[in-house]
Design a protein around this motif. Sequence first.
Motif, PDB file in Angstrom:
ATOM      1  N   ARG A 145      46.399  27.838  25.635  1.00 33.42           N
ATOM      2  CA  ARG A 145      45.901  28.613  24.739  1.00 33.42           C
ATOM      3  C   ARG A 145      44.274  28.398  24.671  1.00 33.42           C
ATOM      4  NH1 ARG A 145      46.460  31.790  19.844  1.00 33.42           N
ATOM      5  NH2 ARG A 145      44.400  32.432  19.638  1.00 33.42           N
ATOM      6  N   SER A 146      43.854  27.276  24.852  1.00 33.21           N
ATOM      7  CA  SER A 146      42.613  26.851  25.020  1.00 33.21           C
ATOM      8  C   SER A 146      41.809  27.566  26.480  1.00 33.21           C
ATOM      9  CB  SER A 146      42.278  25.476  24.903  1.00 33.21           C
ATOM     10  OG  SER A 146      40.725  25.130  25.333  1.00 33.21           O
ATOM     11  N   VAL A 147      42.695  27.344  27.398  1.00 30.60           N
ATOM     12  CA  VAL A 147      42.210  28.134  28.506  1.00 30.60           C
ATOM     13  C   VAL A 147      42.129  29.727  28.617  1.00 30.60           C
ATOM     14  CG1 VAL A 147      42.827  28.433  31.052  1.00 30.60           C
ATOM     15  CG2 VAL A 147      43.387  26.172  30.130  1.00 30.60           C
ATOM     16  N   ALA A 148      43.035  30.273  28.081  1.00 33.99           N
ATOM     17  CA  ALA A 148      43.317  31.687  27.689  1.00 33.99           C
ATOM     18  C   ALA A 148      41.984  32.107  26.835  1.00 33.99           C
ATOM     19  CB  ALA A 148      44.380  32.072  26.853  1.00 33.99           C
ATOM     20  N   ASP A 149      41.705  31.283  25.869  1.00 30.08           N
ATOM     21  CA  ASP A 149      40.425  31.501  24.908  1.00 30.08           C
ATOM     22  C   ASP A 149      39.141  31.390  25.649  1.00 30.08           C
ATOM     23  OD1 ASP A 149      42.366  31.977  22.706  1.00 30.08           O
ATOM     24  OD2 ASP A 149      41.905  30.107  21.966  1.00 30.08           O
ATOM     25  N   ARG A 150      39.068  30.607  26.339  1.00 32.04           N
ATOM     26  CA  ARG A 150      37.889  30.499  27.311  1.00 32.04           C
ATOM     27  C   ARG A 150      37.522  31.499  28.093  1.00 32.04           C
ATOM     28  NH1 ARG A 150      39.751  25.080  29.323  1.00 32.04           N
ATOM     29  NH2 ARG A 150      38.312  25.632  31.099  1.00 32.04           N
ATOM     30  N   ALA A 151      38.802  32.177  28.647  1.00 36.26           N
ATOM     31  CA  ALA A 151      38.664  33.229  29.726  1.00 36.26           C
ATOM     32  C   ALA A 151      38.445  34.617  28.964  1.00 36.26           C
ATOM     33  CB  ALA A 151      39.950  33.203  30.527  1.00 36.26           C
ATOM     34  N   GLY A 152      38.553  34.447  27.472  1.00 39.28           N
ATOM     35  CA  GLY A 152      38.468  35.884  26.990  1.00 39.28           C
ATOM     36  C   GLY A 152      39.771  36.873  26.883  1.00 39.28           C
ATOM     37  N   TRP A 209      43.952  34.060  34.257  1.00 37.34           N
ATOM     38  CA  TRP A 209      43.637  34.399  35.602  1.00 37.34           C
ATOM     39  C   TRP A 209      43.397  35.791  35.618  1.00 37.34           C
ATOM     40  CZ3 TRP A 209      41.502  30.643  38.249  1.00 37.34           C
ATOM     41  CH2 TRP A 209      42.023  29.453  38.071  1.00 37.34           C
ATOM     42  N   LEU A 210      44.436  36.530  35.090  1.00 31.16           N
ATOM     43  CA  LEU A 210      44.214  38.246  35.131  1.00 31.16           C
ATOM     44  C   LEU A 210      42.989  38.532  34.305  1.00 31.16           C
ATOM     45  CD1 LEU A 210      47.868  39.288  34.200  1.00 31.16           C
ATOM     46  CD2 LEU A 210      46.750  39.404  36.525  1.00 31.16           C
ATOM     47  N   ALA A 211      42.436  37.882  33.532  1.00 25.98           N
ATOM     48  CA  ALA A 211      40.815  38.103  32.629  1.00 25.98           C
ATOM     49  C   ALA A 211      40.129  38.132  33.962  1.00 25.98           C
ATOM     50  CB  ALA A 211      41.089  37.228  31.492  1.00 25.98           C
ATOM     51  N   GLN A 212      40.044  36.775  34.512  1.00 23.51           N
ATOM     52  CA  GLN A 212      38.991  36.390  35.527  1.00 23.51           C
ATOM     53  C   GLN A 212      38.926  37.564  36.585  1.00 23.51           C
ATOM     54  OE1 GLN A 212      38.646  32.131  36.224  1.00 23.51           O
ATOM     55  NE2 GLN A 212      40.414  32.085  34.621  1.00 23.51           N
ATOM     56  N   MET A 213      40.274  38.303  36.966  1.00 27.94           N
ATOM     57  CA  MET A 213      40.316  39.098  37.745  1.00 27.94           C
ATOM     58  C   MET A 213      39.990  40.757  37.302  1.00 27.94           C
ATOM     59  SD  MET A 213      43.772  37.861  39.552  1.00 27.94           S
ATOM     60  CE  MET A 213      44.058  39.310  40.889  1.00 27.94           C
ATOM     61  N   ALA A 214      39.475  40.587  35.847  1.00 22.35           N
ATOM     62  CA  ALA A 214      38.807  41.597  35.305  1.00 22.35           C
ATOM     63  C   ALA A 214      39.737  42.804  34.861  1.00 22.35           C
ATOM     64  CB  ALA A 214      37.796  42.436  36.505  1.00 22.35           C
ATOM     65  N   TRP A 215      41.102  42.334  34.647  1.00 28.36           N
ATOM     66  CA  TRP A 215      42.161  42.968  33.804  1.00 28.36           C
ATOM     67  C   TRP A 215      41.770  42.880  32.403  1.00 28.36           C
ATOM     68  CZ3 TRP A 215      45.174  46.540  36.065  1.00 28.36           C
ATOM     69  CH2 TRP A 215      45.661  46.220  37.450  1.00 28.36           C
ATOM     70  N   ASP A 216      42.245  43.995  31.519  1.00 21.99           N
ATOM     71  CA  ASP A 216      42.103  44.140  30.130  1.00 21.99           C
ATOM     72  C   ASP A 216      43.558  43.456  29.763  1.00 21.99           C
ATOM     73  OD1 ASP A 216      41.353  44.623  27.504  1.00 21.99           O
ATOM     74  OD2 ASP A 216      42.064  46.721  27.695  1.00 21.99           O
ATOM     75  N   PHE A 242      35.342  40.690  39.943  1.00 25.12           N
ATOM     76  CA  PHE A 242      35.800  39.201  39.404  1.00 25.12           C
ATOM     77  C   PHE A 242      34.894  38.170  39.302  1.00 25.12           C
ATOM     78  CE2 PHE A 242      39.043  39.853  43.144  1.00 25.12           C
ATOM     79  CZ  PHE A 242      39.972  40.859  42.358  1.00 25.12           C
ATOM     80  N   TRP A 243      35.417  37.138  38.250  1.00 28.73           N
ATOM     81  CA  TRP A 243      34.319  36.198  37.856  1.00 28.73           C
ATOM     82  C   TRP A 243      35.276  34.772  37.690  1.00 28.73           C
ATOM     83  CZ3 TRP A 243      35.208  33.719  32.973  1.00 28.73           C
ATOM     84  CH2 TRP A 243      36.011  34.162  32.090  1.00 28.73           C
ATOM     85  N   VAL A 244      34.825  33.650  37.707  1.00 32.44           N
ATOM     86  CA  VAL A 244      35.566  32.382  37.452  1.00 32.44           C
ATOM     87  C   VAL A 244      34.974  31.544  36.425  1.00 32.44           C
ATOM     88  CG1 VAL A 244      36.014  30.342  39.137  1.00 32.44           C
ATOM     89  CG2 VAL A 244      35.585  32.596  40.271  1.00 32.44           C
ATOM     90  N   LEU A 245      36.050  31.157  35.672  1.00 35.18           N
ATOM     91  CA  LEU A 245      35.888  30.436  34.648  1.00 35.18           C
ATOM     92  C   LEU A 245      35.092  29.212  35.077  1.00 35.18           C
ATOM     93  CD1 LEU A 245      36.444  30.203  31.521  1.00 35.18           C
ATOM     94  CD2 LEU A 245      38.713  29.078  32.144  1.00 35.18           C
TER      95      LEU A 245
END
Length: 529
Positions: free
Chosen positions: A253-260, A340-347, A526-529
């Motif tokens: 959950r912490s990783v997901a939150d950091r990735a937005g 990862w999907l968030a970093q690949m610019a998915w909503d 794309f962006w990288v956490l």
Amino acid sequence: MIIQTKNYSFVRNKLLNKEEIALLDVREEDPHAQEHPLFAANLPLSRIEIDAYAKLPKKTVPIVTLDDGEGFAQLAAERLIQLGYSDVSVFEGGVKAWKAAGGEVFKDVNVPSKSFGELVESKRHTPSLSAQEVKQLIDTKEDVVVVDVRRFDEYNTMSIPTGISVPGAELVLRLPELAPNPQTKVIVNCAGRTRSIIGTQSLINAGIPNEVHALRNGTIGWTLAGQALDKGQSRKFQEVSEATKSDAANRARSVADRAGVKRADLSDVQTWKSQIDRTTYFFDTRTPEEYEAGHLPGFRSVPGGQLVQETEMVAPVRGARIVLVDPSGGGVRANMPASWLAQMAWDVYVLDGFSSSHLTEKGAWKPSLPTLPTIASADAITVSNWLKNDSNTIAIDFSTHANYVKGHIPGSWFALRSQLADALKNIPEVDRYVISSSPSELSYFAAEELQTLTNAEVLVLEGGNLAWTNAGLALEKGPSHLASPPLDRYKRPYEGTNVDPAAMQAYLDWEFGLVEQLGKDGTHHFWVL
């Protein structure tokens, strides 16, 4: 039928503005894999009727069909319009026009995910060890655990000695009990590079205390080093304790939150299912076995590791919304893929706020299908008798080439629907053709098309190839009667155990060049956490 056309600037602007678009390469997989735009998802003309509703859930989504001058794009557009899609265009001039306009083209399959994986490594310098270094750790009995993050069938085909099957999204959940000692070194491998990079970086992002490395270049690197792979292994991850699950859930959950990654609840799901101006995909990221035991209505089974690796195969609408759920893993297998999907610019959203009582559907996922054509049919026993006693009956199989080789009705011919007219020239002329396939629904569309090309009687095998085996009838194996070339499957240089080393090295060289290609393309966000 006159279909409107679209050009490079239209597609590029959609991608740059993060607007929904389904750029569909409707050629078979092999020609698609030779060269295509970054976000051109492969949806072959052969399968449009049985795949469209699942992959293109919103009928008003802007769709642009693409080929390389074969005429498939026009036919695909016509079929999509017949299926009820209202905003369908053909990419004018095909792949040649894309290149002429300055568009970048990519080789291979699952290119968005693979190029993203290379970007992650270039930005985060994901730690890795060579095949020789890993072999030495194993040979000297060091405190090391090797985890294989591919699908189980890939692992079973060939694996690193001592390796354990832990498909990608399971890693953060399962590893703490596979390597409870923080001093244990962890090696993450796949066949090539992408999944091991993402798996290794997942463990690092989640703060796992162990030292973690990717096996550099995966089983390809191992083979090129002249080292032997195991075959037929079946070591799998085990269930974990509630304490382990809770800790993993907090980390994920912490990783997901950091990735937005955004959060959703069941009321959001209901709203989005009926939303007419937005495409939403709903994916259950657990193992297929857990999914079949009970799942939320409307969610498709797509294990999280494969979702990150093969996103465009199940979500071809770039710019769409994706909702993930993991009802029995504390959310770990939804939050980690979502990061990862968030970093690949998915909503991307993860579903919270539900209970086991909401898991009201059981069994395997079944896609929505259009009404099947009305075609005469015959049961397996009748067809078997015809084939044994009547030389004027021939069976034609429209399954994938891979499935045909694994097992087909004895004497049946393999044909690609997209190549049907040419295939028919290679099949003997008879009075009766029986059409079969896996899935069986494909038979009806192939048979309807065949009826327009022959005066012979055309029937479908009721229930397809599965009904044949369920009737206790024997199958024939191997590529015995090929009326079409096997263009439906691109030969991956990292699959199987009999691959030319030069092809393996060429594949690795291609992967190394993907970051530069991403820069030239410029549409990915794309962006990288």
